[in-house]
Design a protein around this motif. Structure first.
Motif, short mmCIF file in Angstrom:
data_model
loop_
_atom_site.label_atom_id
_atom_site.label_comp_id
_atom_site.label_asym_id
_atom_site.label_seq_id
_atom_site.Cartn_x
_atom_site.Cartn_y
_atom_site.Cartn_z
N VAL A 18 5.07 9.19 11.82
CA VAL A 18 6.50 9.48 11.97
C VAL A 18 7.31 8.20 11.79
CG1 VAL A 18 8.25 10.24 13.64
CG2 VAL A 18 6.15 11.55 13.34
N ASP A 19 6.79 7.07 12.27
CA ASP A 19 7.49 5.80 12.06
C ASP A 19 7.67 5.51 10.57
OD1 ASP A 19 7.74 5.24 14.77
OD2 ASP A 19 6.04 3.85 14.82
N LEU A 20 6.71 5.92 9.74
CA LEU A 20 6.77 5.65 8.30
C LEU A 20 7.55 6.70 7.52
CD1 LEU A 20 3.09 4.51 7.71
CD2 LEU A 20 5.13 3.07 7.75
N VAL A 21 7.38 7.98 7.85
CA VAL A 21 7.94 9.04 7.00
C VAL A 21 8.67 10.13 7.79
CG1 VAL A 21 6.17 8.72 5.24
CG2 VAL A 21 5.83 10.45 7.00
N GLY A 22 8.95 9.89 9.05
CA GLY A 22 9.44 10.97 9.90
C GLY A 22 10.92 11.27 9.88
N ASP A 56 17.70 2.49 0.99
CA ASP A 56 16.93 2.04 2.15
C ASP A 56 15.63 2.84 2.29
OD1 ASP A 56 16.68 0.57 4.76
OD2 ASP A 56 16.80 2.64 5.51
N ARG A 57 15.73 4.17 2.18
CA ARG A 57 14.53 5.01 2.34
C ARG A 57 13.53 4.77 1.22
NH1 ARG A 57 17.81 5.44 5.84
NH2 ARG A 57 17.77 6.97 7.51
N LEU A 58 14.01 4.64 -0.01
CA LEU A 58 13.10 4.36 -1.12
C LEU A 58 12.41 3.02 -0.93
CD1 LEU A 58 15.24 5.66 -4.11
CD2 LEU A 58 13.04 6.61 -3.36
N ARG A 59 13.14 2.02 -0.51
CA ARG A 59 12.56 0.70 -0.27
C ARG A 59 11.49 0.77 0.82
NH1 ARG A 59 16.80 -1.88 -0.27
NH2 ARG A 59 17.45 -1.45 1.86
N ASN A 60 11.78 1.50 1.90
CA ASN A 60 10.80 1.65 2.98
C ASN A 60 9.54 2.37 2.51
OD1 ASN A 60 12.53 0.37 4.78
ND2 ASN A 60 13.28 2.28 5.66
N LEU A 61 9.71 3.40 1.69
CA LEU A 61 8.56 4.16 1.19
C LEU A 61 7.73 3.31 0.22
CD1 LEU A 61 10.24 7.65 0.77
CD2 LEU A 61 8.50 7.02 2.46
N GLY A 65 3.81 1.65 0.81
CA GLY A 65 2.77 2.01 -0.15
C GLY A 65 2.69 3.49 -0.44
N ILE A 66 3.74 4.23 -0.11
CA ILE A 66 3.78 5.68 -0.34
C ILE A 66 4.33 5.99 -1.73
CG2 ILE A 66 4.91 7.81 0.47
CD1 ILE A 66 4.67 6.47 3.34
N LEU A 83 4.63 8.76 -6.63
CA LEU A 83 3.75 8.80 -5.47
C LEU A 83 2.47 8.01 -5.77
CD1 LEU A 83 4.15 12.58 -4.66
CD2 LEU A 83 4.77 10.71 -3.11
N THR A 84 2.07 7.21 -4.83
CA THR A 84 0.78 6.53 -4.91
C THR A 84 -0.28 7.50 -4.39
OG1 THR A 84 0.97 5.69 -2.66
CG2 THR A 84 1.88 4.30 -4.44
N SER A 85 -1.53 7.09 -4.41
CA SER A 85 -2.57 7.96 -3.83
C SER A 85 -2.31 8.15 -2.34
CB SER A 85 -3.97 7.40 -4.08
OG SER A 85 -4.10 6.12 -3.52
N LYS A 86 -1.82 7.12 -1.68
CA LYS A 86 -1.44 7.23 -0.26
C LYS A 86 -0.32 8.25 -0.10
CE LYS A 86 -0.12 3.92 3.36
NZ LYS A 86 0.13 2.48 3.58
N GLY A 87 0.66 8.23 -0.99
CA GLY A 87 1.74 9.21 -0.94
C GLY A 87 1.26 10.62 -1.22
#
Length: 149
Positions: A18-22, A56-61, A65-66, A83-87
């Motif tokens: 959630v901290d990363l994508v919530g 901001d959200r794109l930079r965070n993602l 590494g998402i 999307l990366t494999s992690k994404g």
């Protein structure tokens, strides 16, 4: 991946996720990326989000590494977010949110967009989790085991 990040709950995988994508915008960006949107202007147009929030959200993602930035696939000078494999590993999360919404966020008979199989055009079956013996896993069948247990 901690890299000095202040986690909401350092030992909880749900809290870290959630901290990363919530937040709303991050999840919708990820949803749109699964739907084939790749350029800043496409995300902005589709989501109707302010440019500073989207940036901001794109930079965070990207930092998480998402998403990755790559040159535009059409050879233009634009950049694309992919999307990366992690994404891509977030697919089940997005499908789960979609399926929960289909069941609980619409009135009976209300129309909504559906996720369908690309080949058959049939709706994607409800996600379920199975034990090795093929039994369906329900919340009551699980518990959280802390590393000290």
């Amino acid at each position: 991946m901690s890299g000095g990040r202040a986690w909401t709950s350092p030992r909880c995988p749900v809290a870290r996720t959630v901290d990363l994508v919530g937040d709303k915008w991050s999840l919708l960006i990820i949803r749109d990326a699964f739907d084939g949107i790749r350029r800043f202007s496409q995300f902005q147009r589709n989501l109707g989000v302010a440019k500073n929030i989207l940036s901001d959200r794109l930079r965070n993602l990207v930092d998480a590494g998402i998403l990755a930035i790559q040159p535009a696939s059409d050879g233009s000078s634009y950049r694309e977010y992919v999307l990366t494999s992690k994404g891509k590993d977030l697919f089940d999360v997005v499908v789960s949110l979609r399926q929960w919404g289909q069941e609980h966020a619409y009135a009976p008979g209300e129309d909504y967009v559906r996720l369908v199989d690309r080949t058959t055009d049939e709706p994607i079956p409800r996600l379920t989790y199975m034990t090795p013996d093929g039994s369906t896993v329900r919340a009551d069948d699980t518990r959280v085991r802390k590393s000290s247990d």
